[in-house]
Design a protein around this motif. Structure first.
Motif, PDB file in Angstrom:
ATOM      1  N   LEU A  41      -5.175   1.965   6.694  1.00 30.47           N
ATOM      2  CA  LEU A  41      -5.384   3.824   7.721  1.00 30.47           C
ATOM      3  C   LEU A  41      -4.008   4.167   8.488  1.00 30.47           C
ATOM      4  O   LEU A  41      -3.722   5.251   8.764  1.00 30.47           O
ATOM      5  CB  LEU A  41      -5.049   2.435   9.293  1.00 30.47           C
ATOM      6  N   LEU A  42      -2.792   3.324   8.008  1.00 31.41           N
ATOM      7  CA  LEU A  42      -1.618   3.158   8.341  1.00 31.41           C
ATOM      8  C   LEU A  42      -0.962   4.165   7.363  1.00 31.41           C
ATOM      9  O   LEU A  42      -0.501   5.646   7.621  1.00 31.41           O
ATOM     10  CB  LEU A  42      -0.443   2.436   9.273  1.00 31.41           C
ATOM     11  N   MET A  43      -0.644   3.940   5.958  1.00 31.03           N
ATOM     12  CA  MET A  43      -0.087   4.690   5.228  1.00 31.03           C
ATOM     13  C   MET A  43      -0.377   5.475   4.482  1.00 31.03           C
ATOM     14  O   MET A  43       0.021   5.736   3.964  1.00 31.03           O
ATOM     15  CB  MET A  43       0.304   3.509   4.319  1.00 31.03           C
ATOM     16  N   PHE A  44      -2.116   5.537   4.561  1.00 31.90           N
ATOM     17  CA  PHE A  44      -2.803   6.675   3.563  1.00 31.90           C
ATOM     18  C   PHE A  44      -2.440   7.992   4.317  1.00 31.90           C
ATOM     19  O   PHE A  44      -1.820   9.387   3.538  1.00 31.90           O
ATOM     20  CB  PHE A  44      -4.655   6.633   3.544  1.00 31.90           C
ATOM     21  N   PRO A  45      -2.106   8.494   5.714  1.00 29.81           N
ATOM     22  CA  PRO A  45      -1.494   9.920   5.803  1.00 29.81           C
ATOM     23  C   PRO A  45      -0.152  10.075   5.423  1.00 29.81           C
ATOM     24  O   PRO A  45       0.235  10.634   5.318  1.00 29.81           O
ATOM     25  CB  PRO A  45      -2.088   9.164   7.579  1.00 29.81           C
ATOM     26  N   VAL A  46       0.821   8.781   5.584  1.00 31.93           N
ATOM     27  CA  VAL A  46       1.772   9.014   4.515  1.00 31.93           C
ATOM     28  C   VAL A  46       1.600   9.295   3.402  1.00 31.93           C
ATOM     29  O   VAL A  46       2.933  10.532   3.111  1.00 31.93           O
ATOM     30  CB  VAL A  46       2.317   7.381   4.901  1.00 31.93           C
ATOM     31  N   LEU A  47       1.088   8.456   2.438  1.00 38.19           N
ATOM     32  CA  LEU A  47       0.801   8.920   1.584  1.00 38.19           C
ATOM     33  C   LEU A  47       0.277  10.573   1.652  1.00 38.19           C
ATOM     34  O   LEU A  47       0.950  11.376   0.312  1.00 38.19           O
ATOM     35  CB  LEU A  47       0.864   8.787   0.696  1.00 38.19           C
ATOM     36  N   TYR A  48      -0.668  11.002   2.124  1.00 38.73           N
ATOM     37  CA  TYR A  48      -0.799  12.082   2.126  1.00 38.73           C
ATOM     38  C   TYR A  48       0.303  13.413   2.462  1.00 38.73           C
ATOM     39  O   TYR A  48      -0.145  14.710   1.641  1.00 38.73           O
ATOM     40  CB  TYR A  48      -1.672  13.005   3.469  1.00 38.73           C
ATOM     41  N   ILE A  49       1.195  12.900   3.742  1.00 37.54           N
ATOM     42  CA  ILE A  49       2.472  13.656   3.132  1.00 37.54           C
ATOM     43  C   ILE A  49       3.105  14.297   1.647  1.00 37.54           C
ATOM     44  O   ILE A  49       3.390  15.017   1.743  1.00 37.54           O
ATOM     45  CB  ILE A  49       3.309  13.508   4.184  1.00 37.54           C
ATOM     46  N   VAL A  50       3.330  13.085   1.676  1.00 35.01           N
ATOM     47  CA  VAL A  50       3.857  12.668   0.697  1.00 35.01           C
ATOM     48  C   VAL A  50       3.380  13.917  -0.434  1.00 35.01           C
ATOM     49  O   VAL A  50       3.972  14.830  -1.161  1.00 35.01           O
ATOM     50  CB  VAL A  50       4.776  11.031   0.122  1.00 35.01           C
ATOM     51  N   ALA A  51       1.834  13.635  -1.068  1.00 39.30           N
ATOM     52  CA  ALA A  51       1.266  14.477  -1.851  1.00 39.30           C
ATOM     53  C   ALA A  51       1.416  15.408  -1.751  1.00 39.30           C
ATOM     54  O   ALA A  51       1.503  16.509  -2.727  1.00 39.30           O
ATOM     55  CB  ALA A  51      -0.098  13.694  -1.902  1.00 39.30           C
ATOM     56  N   SER A  52       1.239  15.983  -0.892  1.00 37.68           N
ATOM     57  CA  SER A  52       1.273  17.597   0.049  1.00 37.68           C
ATOM     58  C   SER A  52       2.983  18.451  -1.245  1.00 37.68           C
ATOM     59  O   SER A  52       2.330  19.448  -1.382  1.00 37.68           O
ATOM     60  CB  SER A  52       0.927  17.218   1.125  1.00 37.68           C
ATOM     61  N   ILE A  53       3.587  17.541   0.126  1.00 39.40           N
ATOM     62  CA  ILE A  53       5.463  17.684  -1.038  1.00 39.40           C
ATOM     63  C   ILE A  53       5.272  17.881  -1.570  1.00 39.40           C
ATOM     64  O   ILE A  53       5.778  19.031  -2.173  1.00 39.40           O
ATOM     65  CB  ILE A  53       6.468  16.799   0.387  1.00 39.40           C
ATOM     66  N   VAL A  68       1.033  -0.834   0.130  1.00 37.57           N
ATOM     67  CA  VAL A  68       0.024  -0.030   0.282  1.00 37.57           C
ATOM     68  C   VAL A  68       0.781   0.935   0.125  1.00 37.57           C
ATOM     69  O   VAL A  68       0.282   2.670  -1.037  1.00 37.57           O
ATOM     70  CB  VAL A  68      -1.093   0.486   1.130  1.00 37.57           C
ATOM     71  N   GLY A  69       1.869   1.279   0.397  1.00 38.13           N
ATOM     72  CA  GLY A  69       2.727   2.636   0.817  1.00 38.13           C
ATOM     73  C   GLY A  69       4.045   2.593   0.374  1.00 38.13           C
ATOM     74  O   GLY A  69       3.818   3.601  -1.230  1.00 38.13           O
ATOM     75  N   TYR A  70       4.686   1.917   0.293  1.00 39.89           N
ATOM     76  CA  TYR A  70       6.411   1.775  -0.301  1.00 39.89           C
ATOM     77  C   TYR A  70       6.618   2.066  -2.015  1.00 39.89           C
ATOM     78  O   TYR A  70       6.163   2.547  -2.423  1.00 39.89           O
ATOM     79  CB  TYR A  70       7.343   0.744   0.077  1.00 39.89           C
ATOM     80  N   ASP A  71       4.906   1.195  -2.339  1.00 39.68           N
ATOM     81  CA  ASP A  71       5.033   0.751  -3.684  1.00 39.68           C
ATOM     82  C   ASP A  71       3.794   1.293  -4.939  1.00 39.68           C
ATOM     83  O   ASP A  71       4.082   1.768  -5.620  1.00 39.68           O
ATOM     84  CB  ASP A  71       4.365  -0.461  -3.557  1.00 39.68           C
ATOM     85  N   SER A  72       3.475   2.364  -3.595  1.00 31.52           N
ATOM     86  CA  SER A  72       2.819   3.104  -4.724  1.00 31.52           C
ATOM     87  C   SER A  72       3.228   4.573  -4.428  1.00 31.52           C
ATOM     88  O   SER A  72       2.671   5.162  -4.929  1.00 31.52           O
ATOM     89  CB  SER A  72       0.662   3.934  -3.390  1.00 31.52           C
ATOM     90  N   LEU A  73       5.020   5.547  -3.763  1.00 30.22           N
ATOM     91  CA  LEU A  73       5.518   6.115  -3.231  1.00 30.22           C
ATOM     92  C   LEU A  73       5.531   6.598  -4.728  1.00 30.22           C
ATOM     93  O   LEU A  73       5.144   8.029  -4.543  1.00 30.22           O
ATOM     94  CB  LEU A  73       6.844   6.361  -3.246  1.00 30.22           C
ATOM     95  N   GLY A  74       5.570   6.115  -5.714  1.00 26.50           N
ATOM     96  CA  GLY A  74       5.802   6.959  -7.340  1.00 26.50           C
ATOM     97  C   GLY A  74       4.392   7.143  -7.901  1.00 26.50           C
ATOM     98  O   GLY A  74       4.980   8.752  -8.256  1.00 26.50           O
TER      99      GLY A  74
END
Lengths: 307, 245
Positions: free
Chosen positions: B140-152, B38-44
């Motif tokens: 639940l855990l990774m969407f907020p992390v991805l939100y940070i990445v998307a914001s930046i 969910v998280g790491y592989d979606s970063l790109g």
């Protein structure tokens, strides 16, 4: 790389990025420490945490906290860059930086050689923005404007009345006349364009010749001017000397008038004249005597004896 | 009636998941693999989404604000606030509904129709704890992390677009972005991404877990998971906006 490591790395990086981004966006320095300066305003409309602090137009920090005090003033904590020293008698003005909004604090440097310490306080004043000033005077302005418009309306009505059909007609005719005149002028101009051009070009030539002439005779004019200058200098000297002479002459005349000196006596004392007069009377008598009776005087004076 | 039944089944599944979420040892291994997926592989894709969202937003805002009296910094303010409060969470969630939601629904649906879920149950595994809990938790855990990445990356993309097209200089952009930056908006974005993560993964799990009807059923449940995920994201976005703002 194990799954746990990947997850840990992602989360750690995201948290670090969020922390840095948050500090950056709130205009807080990311790693460096700053010092804090406190100031108080009566009100802080529109000011928010993260708003910028300027000194002489240079950004030196930002607002990090805003709170109400017990005296119903507002206490604003500013974070200021470490290398900026703020004199203790400095003054903070809360002002707007743009036309519409956007508040900032501008610190006006004091002259004291003592600087604000960490957490020290400087004075602050709230400056009305343009919009607030406008809002305060809005009613007045609106009245003025509506009054002006009423007057304008009346004026237009009057104008309309003045411009009745007859006048309109005559104005139209005037305009027509002007038009025909312009046309005529334009025709004349067109028909005589060649001559006009010739005239202009010959005028140009004359002007050019004049120019060269002036250029040629410039040195002579210069010498002439120099000579004139010298002459005028001499004239000045002469007039000065003349002045002195007149002065002296005046003095002499005064003396003469007073009867001092020989000429004075001569002019003022009648005795010389009387003497001369009596002498001339005597002479007259003598000559008369000689005339009547020359022998008496020339008794011994014969021609021979005379030679 | 059908919708109510669906809701009941969905709630029951969630209740089971919540109850079995204490069995950490059962799903520990699965959880980390899901977190990576969910998280790491979606970063790109999230970075890409963010950059283009920000860039387009900057260019279009600049285009629309081509009026006198509006300072250029307004563009920075609009772009960064829109991204933080709305776009970083919503657009990345919509993208992830396609990426993560579809994958989860397909995985679980295939396991269901090929009776692997029943096999797990017969081996004494709690299938909900084994399959559903790690997937929902990772959302639940990774969407907020991805939100940070998307914001930046969104704000960075907006900034870059402003510089590259000459629409707004970096300094003006950042002045505006900082002037109207409010920590509450970031928190709101976090709450949104948290809720969206839960909705997308739980709906996908539900659709996959109750799939039936062979390959066609799996396809149907995958489609429904994606569509419903997007719908719920938008609905929740509206509800959160009315409730929290």
């Amino acid at each position: 790389m194990s799954n746990e490591l990947k997850v840990g790395l992602t989360v750690l990086l995201a948290i670090a990025a969020a922390y840095i981004g948050f500090r950056y966006m709130s205009d807080m320095p990311i790693f460096r420490q700053t010092h804090e300066v406190v100031t108080e305003f009566d009100r802080v409309d529109g000011l928010g945490v993260g708003n910028v602090v300027y000194m002489n137009g240079v950004k030196i920090g930002s607002v990090i906290n805003i709170e109400l005090t017990r005296e119903s003033r507002v206490r604003v904590v500013l974070s200021i860059e470490l290398d900026v020293d703020i004199p203790v008698d400095s003054h903070a003005r809360l002002t707007s930086i743009g036309l519409l909004d956007g508040k900032a604090i501008v610190i006006e440097r004091g002259v004291s050689d003592q600087y604000v310490k960490f957490g020290g306080t400087i004075e602050g004043t709230y400056v009305d923005t343009m919009m607030e000033a406008l809002a305060d005077r809005g009613q007045e302005l609106g009245d003025d404007i509506s009054e002006s418009f009423t007057e304008l309306n009346q004026f237009l009505l009057k104008l309309n009345k003045t411009l009745n059909e007859e006048n309109r007609l005559s104005i139209g005719q005037s305009i027509h006349n002007i038009e025909s005149t312009t046309n005529a002028v334009s025709q004349v101009l067109t028909s005589r364009q060649k001559e006009l051009e010739d005239a202009i070009s010959s005028a140009n030539r004359i002007l050019a010749q004049l120019d060269t002439m002036v250029d040629d005779s410039r040195p002579q004019a210069d010498t002439l001017m120099a000579n004139l200058k010298e002459s005028s200098k001499d004239l000045k000297k002469i007039s000065k000397e003349l002045d002195q002479s007149v002065d002296q002459l005046n003095q002499i005349l005064v003396k003469i008038n007073n009867g001092n000196g020989t000429i004075g006596q001569l002019l003022n004392d009648p005795s010389l004249y009387q003497n001369a007069d009596s002498i001339s009377v005597e002479l007259h008598k003598l000559l008369k005597g000689i005339n009547e009776n020359p022998g008496r005087y020339l008794r011994h004076m014969t021609l021979i004896e005379l030679f | 009636m059908y919708a109510l039944q669906e809701l009941g089944k969905y709630t029951t599944l969630l209740y089971q998941a919540l109850r079995s979420s204490t069995e950490f040892s059962t799903y520990r291994k699965n959880l980390f693999s899901e977190l990576v997926k969910v998280g790491y592989d979606s970063l790109g894709i999230i970075m890409l989404t963010g950059v283009f969202t920000g860039a387009v937003l900057t260019i279009q805002t600049a285009y629309q604000l081509e009026l006198a009296f509006i300072p250029l910094s307004t563009i920075g303010a609009i772009v960064s606030e829109s991204i933080l409060i709305e776009l970083a969470a919503v657009i990345s969630s919509l993208v992830l509904a396609g990426k993560v939601g579809a994958r989860i629904a397909t995985e679980l649906g295939t396991m269901k129709v090929s009776e692997q879920v029943d096999a797990l149950e017969s081996m004494g595994f709690n299938s909900v704890s084994f399959l559903v809990v790690p997937r929902v938790l990772s959302g639940l855990l990774m969407f907020p992390v991805l939100y940070i990445v998307a914001s930046i990356f969104g704000i960075g993309g907006g900034l870059m677009a402003g510089i590259l097209t000459g629409a707004v200089p970096a300094s003006d952009f950042m002045i505006g972005a900082r002037m109207y930056f409010q920590p509450w908006n970031v928190l709101f974005g976090f709450v949104k991404s948290f809720v969206f993560g839960f909705l997308i993964t739980s709906v996908a799990c539900y659709k996959g877990y109750f799939a039936s009807g062979g390959a066609e059923g799996v396809g149907k449940s995958t489609t429904q998971a994606t569509v419903l995920g997007c719908m719920f994201v938008l609905l929740a976005d509206f509800l959160l906006a009315t409730l929290l703002l």
